[in-house]
Design a protein around this motif. Sequence first.
Motif, PDB file in Angstrom:
ATOM      1  N   LEU A   7       7.248  -6.226 -11.838  1.00  0.00           N
ATOM      2  CA  LEU A   7       6.021  -6.895 -12.264  1.00  0.00           C
ATOM      3  C   LEU A   7       4.828  -6.193 -11.634  1.00  0.00           C
ATOM      4  CD1 LEU A   7       7.148 -10.610 -11.750  1.00  0.00           C
ATOM      5  CD2 LEU A   7       6.938  -9.406 -13.934  1.00  0.00           C
ATOM      6  N   ASN A   8       3.817  -5.933 -12.441  1.00  0.00           N
ATOM      7  CA  ASN A   8       2.608  -5.261 -11.958  1.00  0.00           C
ATOM      8  C   ASN A   8       1.608  -6.290 -11.426  1.00  0.00           C
ATOM      9  OD1 ASN A   8       3.213  -2.472 -12.607  1.00  0.00           O
ATOM     10  ND2 ASN A   8       3.051  -3.096 -14.759  1.00  0.00           N
ATOM     11  N   ILE A   9       1.137  -6.053 -10.207  1.00  0.00           N
ATOM     12  CA  ILE A   9       0.238  -6.982  -9.528  1.00  0.00           C
ATOM     13  C   ILE A   9      -1.133  -6.344  -9.341  1.00  0.00           C
ATOM     14  CG2 ILE A   9      -0.138  -8.368  -7.452  1.00  0.00           C
ATOM     15  CD1 ILE A   9       2.875  -8.099  -6.906  1.00  0.00           C
ATOM     16  N   ALA A  10      -2.175  -7.114  -9.622  1.00  0.00           N
ATOM     17  CA  ALA A  10      -3.531  -6.729  -9.249  1.00  0.00           C
ATOM     18  C   ALA A  10      -3.912  -7.529  -8.008  1.00  0.00           C
ATOM     19  CB  ALA A  10      -4.509  -7.022 -10.377  1.00  0.00           C
ATOM     20  N   VAL A  11      -4.258  -6.835  -6.935  1.00  0.00           N
ATOM     21  CA  VAL A  11      -4.693  -7.502  -5.704  1.00  0.00           C
ATOM     22  C   VAL A  11      -6.215  -7.559  -5.720  1.00  0.00           C
ATOM     23  CG1 VAL A  11      -4.745  -7.412  -3.192  1.00  0.00           C
ATOM     24  CG2 VAL A  11      -2.667  -6.744  -4.421  1.00  0.00           C
ATOM     25  N   VAL A  12      -6.763  -8.767  -5.643  1.00  0.00           N
ATOM     26  CA  VAL A  12      -8.219  -8.921  -5.600  1.00  0.00           C
ATOM     27  C   VAL A  12      -8.600  -9.545  -4.260  1.00  0.00           C
ATOM     28  CG1 VAL A  12      -8.376  -9.068  -8.101  1.00  0.00           C
ATOM     29  CG2 VAL A  12      -8.184 -11.166  -6.800  1.00  0.00           C
ATOM     30  N   GLY A  13      -9.484  -8.849  -3.562  1.00  0.00           N
ATOM     31  CA  GLY A  13      -9.798  -9.210  -2.186  1.00  0.00           C
ATOM     32  C   GLY A  13      -8.916  -8.380  -1.285  1.00  0.00           C
ATOM     33  N   THR A  14      -9.351  -7.148  -0.976  1.00  0.00           N
ATOM     34  CA  THR A  14      -8.476  -6.183  -0.296  1.00  0.00           C
ATOM     35  C   THR A  14      -8.821  -6.064   1.178  1.00  0.00           C
ATOM     36  OG1 THR A  14      -9.946  -4.383  -1.007  1.00  0.00           O
ATOM     37  CG2 THR A  14      -8.053  -4.881  -2.400  1.00  0.00           C
ATOM     38  N   GLY A  15      -8.958  -7.196   1.841  1.00  0.00           N
ATOM     39  CA  GLY A  15      -9.316  -7.210   3.252  1.00  0.00           C
ATOM     40  C   GLY A  15      -8.123  -7.043   4.177  1.00  0.00           C
ATOM     41  N   ILE A  16      -8.260  -7.583   5.385  1.00  0.00           N
ATOM     42  CA  ILE A  16      -7.275  -7.378   6.446  1.00  0.00           C
ATOM     43  C   ILE A  16      -5.895  -7.885   6.044  1.00  0.00           C
ATOM     44  CG2 ILE A  16      -6.646  -7.955   8.819  1.00  0.00           C
ATOM     45  CD1 ILE A  16      -9.646  -8.282   9.412  1.00  0.00           C
ATOM     46  N   PHE A  17      -5.831  -9.122   5.548  1.00  0.00           N
ATOM     47  CA  PHE A  17      -4.528  -9.717   5.257  1.00  0.00           C
ATOM     48  C   PHE A  17      -3.855  -9.034   4.068  1.00  0.00           C
ATOM     49  CE2 PHE A  17      -1.682 -13.414   4.225  1.00  0.00           C
ATOM     50  CZ  PHE A  17      -1.008 -13.413   5.446  1.00  0.00           C
ATOM     51  N   ALA A  18      -4.661  -8.652   3.077  1.00  0.00           N
ATOM     52  CA  ALA A  18      -4.104  -7.934   1.927  1.00  0.00           C
ATOM     53  C   ALA A  18      -3.511  -6.607   2.359  1.00  0.00           C
ATOM     54  CB  ALA A  18      -5.181  -7.712   0.873  1.00  0.00           C
ATOM     55  N   THR A  19      -4.224  -5.912   3.243  1.00  0.00           N
ATOM     56  CA  THR A  19      -3.804  -4.575   3.675  1.00  0.00           C
ATOM     57  C   THR A  19      -2.661  -4.619   4.674  1.00  0.00           C
ATOM     58  OG1 THR A  19      -6.066  -3.761   3.329  1.00  0.00           O
ATOM     59  CG2 THR A  19      -4.607  -2.422   4.711  1.00  0.00           C
ATOM     60  N   ASP A  20      -2.771  -5.522   5.653  1.00  0.00           N
ATOM     61  CA  ASP A  20      -1.800  -5.533   6.751  1.00  0.00           C
ATOM     62  C   ASP A  20      -0.551  -6.352   6.459  1.00  0.00           C
ATOM     63  OD1 ASP A  20      -3.725  -4.067   8.026  1.00  0.00           O
ATOM     64  OD2 ASP A  20      -4.208  -5.564   9.548  1.00  0.00           O
ATOM     65  N   THR A  21      -0.629  -7.300   5.524  1.00  0.00           N
ATOM     66  CA  THR A  21       0.506  -8.204   5.292  1.00  0.00           C
ATOM     67  C   THR A  21       0.993  -8.194   3.843  1.00  0.00           C
ATOM     68  OG1 THR A  21      -0.278  -9.619   7.089  1.00  0.00           O
ATOM     69  CG2 THR A  21       1.344 -10.548   5.580  1.00  0.00           C
ATOM     70  N   HIS A  22       0.127  -8.486   2.894  1.00  0.00           N
ATOM     71  CA  HIS A  22       0.586  -8.568   1.505  1.00  0.00           C
ATOM     72  C   HIS A  22       1.138  -7.240   1.005  1.00  0.00           C
ATOM     73  CE1 HIS A  22      -1.169 -12.531  -0.233  1.00  0.00           C
ATOM     74  NE2 HIS A  22      -0.766 -12.688   1.017  1.00  0.00           N
ATOM     75  N   LEU A  23       0.387  -6.170   1.205  1.00  0.00           N
ATOM     76  CA  LEU A  23       0.825  -4.871   0.683  1.00  0.00           C
ATOM     77  C   LEU A  23       2.181  -4.449   1.240  1.00  0.00           C
ATOM     78  CD1 LEU A  23       0.394  -2.348  -1.006  1.00  0.00           C
ATOM     79  CD2 LEU A  23      -1.011  -1.415   0.857  1.00  0.00           C
ATOM     80  N   PRO A  24       2.381  -4.412   2.571  1.00  0.00           N
ATOM     81  CA  PRO A  24       3.699  -4.003   3.071  1.00  0.00           C
ATOM     82  C   PRO A  24       4.822  -4.966   2.680  1.00  0.00           C
ATOM     83  CG  PRO A  24       2.274  -4.703   4.885  1.00  0.00           C
ATOM     84  CD  PRO A  24       1.410  -4.584   3.674  1.00  0.00           C
ATOM     85  N   THR A  25       4.509  -6.244   2.550  1.00  0.00           N
ATOM     86  CA  THR A  25       5.532  -7.209   2.128  1.00  0.00           C
ATOM     87  C   THR A  25       5.948  -6.961   0.689  1.00  0.00           C
ATOM     88  OG1 THR A  25       4.697  -8.898   3.650  1.00  0.00           O
ATOM     89  CG2 THR A  25       6.065  -9.646   1.819  1.00  0.00           C
ATOM     90  N   ILE A  26       4.990  -6.797  -0.196  1.00  0.00           N
ATOM     91  CA  ILE A  26       5.298  -6.559  -1.602  1.00  0.00           C
ATOM     92  C   ILE A  26       6.097  -5.273  -1.778  1.00  0.00           C
ATOM     93  CG2 ILE A  26       4.254  -6.033  -3.851  1.00  0.00           C
ATOM     94  CD1 ILE A  26       1.955  -7.965  -3.021  1.00  0.00           C
ATOM     95  N   LYS A  27       5.810  -4.285  -0.968  1.00  0.00           N
ATOM     96  CA  LYS A  27       6.542  -3.008  -1.063  1.00  0.00           C
ATOM     97  C   LYS A  27       8.032  -3.165  -0.761  1.00  0.00           C
ATOM     98  CE  LYS A  27       2.919   0.455  -0.249  1.00  0.00           C
ATOM     99  NZ  LYS A  27       2.425   1.513   0.659  1.00  0.00           N
ATOM    100  N   THR A  28       8.408  -4.234  -0.059  1.00  0.00           N
ATOM    101  CA  THR A  28       9.821  -4.452   0.267  1.00  0.00           C
ATOM    102  C   THR A  28      10.567  -5.160  -0.864  1.00  0.00           C
ATOM    103  OG1 THR A  28       9.516  -6.644   1.293  1.00  0.00           O
ATOM    104  CG2 THR A  28       9.204  -4.706   2.712  1.00  0.00           C
ATOM    105  N   ILE A  29       9.851  -5.594  -1.913  1.00  0.00           N
ATOM    106  CA  ILE A  29      10.457  -6.369  -2.995  1.00  0.00           C
ATOM    107  C   ILE A  29      10.531  -5.487  -4.237  1.00  0.00           C
ATOM    108  CG2 ILE A  29      10.296  -8.469  -4.383  1.00  0.00           C
ATOM    109  CD1 ILE A  29       8.547  -9.653  -2.119  1.00  0.00           C
ATOM    110  N   PRO A  30      11.724  -5.036  -4.628  1.00  0.00           N
ATOM    111  CA  PRO A  30      11.857  -4.099  -5.754  1.00  0.00           C
ATOM    112  C   PRO A  30      11.304  -4.617  -7.075  1.00  0.00           C
ATOM    113  CG  PRO A  30      13.899  -4.210  -4.490  1.00  0.00           C
ATOM    114  CD  PRO A  30      13.023  -5.310  -3.986  1.00  0.00           C
ATOM    115  N   SER A  31      11.272  -5.927  -7.258  1.00  0.00           N
ATOM    116  CA  SER A  31      10.829  -6.494  -8.532  1.00  0.00           C
ATOM    117  C   SER A  31       9.317  -6.566  -8.663  1.00  0.00           C
ATOM    118  CB  SER A  31      11.416  -7.890  -8.724  1.00  0.00           C
ATOM    119  OG  SER A  31      10.955  -8.766  -7.700  1.00  0.00           O
ATOM    120  N   LEU A  32       8.586  -6.111  -7.630  1.00  0.00           N
ATOM    121  CA  LEU A  32       7.133  -6.191  -7.631  1.00  0.00           C
ATOM    122  C   LEU A  32       6.497  -4.842  -7.342  1.00  0.00           C
ATOM    123  CD1 LEU A  32       6.607  -9.477  -5.564  1.00  0.00           C
ATOM    124  CD2 LEU A  32       6.653  -9.232  -8.048  1.00  0.00           C
ATOM    125  N   LYS A  33       5.303  -4.622  -7.892  1.00  0.00           N
ATOM    126  CA  LYS A  33       4.566  -3.383  -7.668  1.00  0.00           C
ATOM    127  C   LYS A  33       3.069  -3.662  -7.666  1.00  0.00           C
ATOM    128  CE  LYS A  33       3.719   1.244  -9.571  1.00  0.00           C
ATOM    129  NZ  LYS A  33       3.972   2.149 -10.728  1.00  0.00           N
TER     130      LYS A  33
END
Length: 350
Positions: A7-33
């Motif tokens: 599934l293709n995700i658009a991240v809106v609001g690319t601050g600290i939590f998006a960069t430090d937590t959401h992005l690396p977490t999503i990268k560990t889930i094969p069904s998400l990009k």
Amino acid sequence: MSSNTPLNIAVVGTGIFATDTHLPTIKTIPSLKVSAAFNRTKSKAEAFAEKAGIDKSNVYDTLEQAFEDDKIDFVDALLPVQYNLDAVKLAVKNNKPIAFEKPIAANLAQAKEIVKLAESTDLPILVLENWAYLKAISIIKDEVLPKIGEVLSFTYRATGAWNDNNKYLATPWRQNPEHVGGFLSDGGVHQLALLTEVLGEVESVSALTRQVKEESGTDDILFSTFKLKSKAIGTFTYGSAFGATDKSTSFTIYGTAGSVVYDWSPSLKTPTITYQTGPSSERASPKTVIEIANGDTIAEEFKNFAAAVAAKDKSIVNVSPAKAFHHFAIVVAAIESSKNNGSSVKVESP
């Protein structure tokens, strides 16, 4: 879409939590990009895109573009909460599933509108309160509570010392919060998600609050008494603005035939659920201790939402806007109670 296509995700609001937590977490889930990004300051979105491996052509100029892009399967919104309503309106308008950060809104009027929008559509809409995915919840609720009889009371405590190195302190929307409760609602909804998932909804609150740290922007410690809809009564204490002290996070539940303590204080090597049964101290069973790892709750919430989006089934979503409304409404009731010297305040419904 193929089941093997992420599934293709658009991240809106690319601050600290998006960069430090959401992005690396999503990268560990094969069904998400993570496939696209937006930030009001475009250079921040471009820096995020570089870390995510997103082509600059997929960095949007406006928030609307994230919801209008047919290539995007859902939007992950990490905005100052006063903008959550605008994002949900765009999601419904463009038939785009959305997951957005807590608390649900800046005030109850906005929160009620979000709940109505969510109820008007079949879109999956998730409020990102990851503590609702703690493994301990199902163990306590399904395995332990039936052993301790009727739940009479509880004590919930989450307290700790002020952290001068908190990387979120300089965030303007936290220093000058437009949302009711500031830090109390921002972190408190996590605590309340756990409490209410286990014991059910809160009916009324009597509370006193104070602001200890200027950097908090508003009141930052809360001592309160809850009455639940189940008629159980208990205390809820929350705050991390104190002087030097050990951080303590524990939840004790008292029943007619026993008790249970969930302790996930940082000092513990592994969080524990400890319970004993019996109607009295003379007829008490030995204590049973269950060690339970909390797991990656943020990964679990994204997996939950991915399943709901793939199935086009909003009933799968664990933390609906209606649930998140209740968590936020408890904090709002506590703030109102404190302004009235601790008088009892009924928790509002959507």
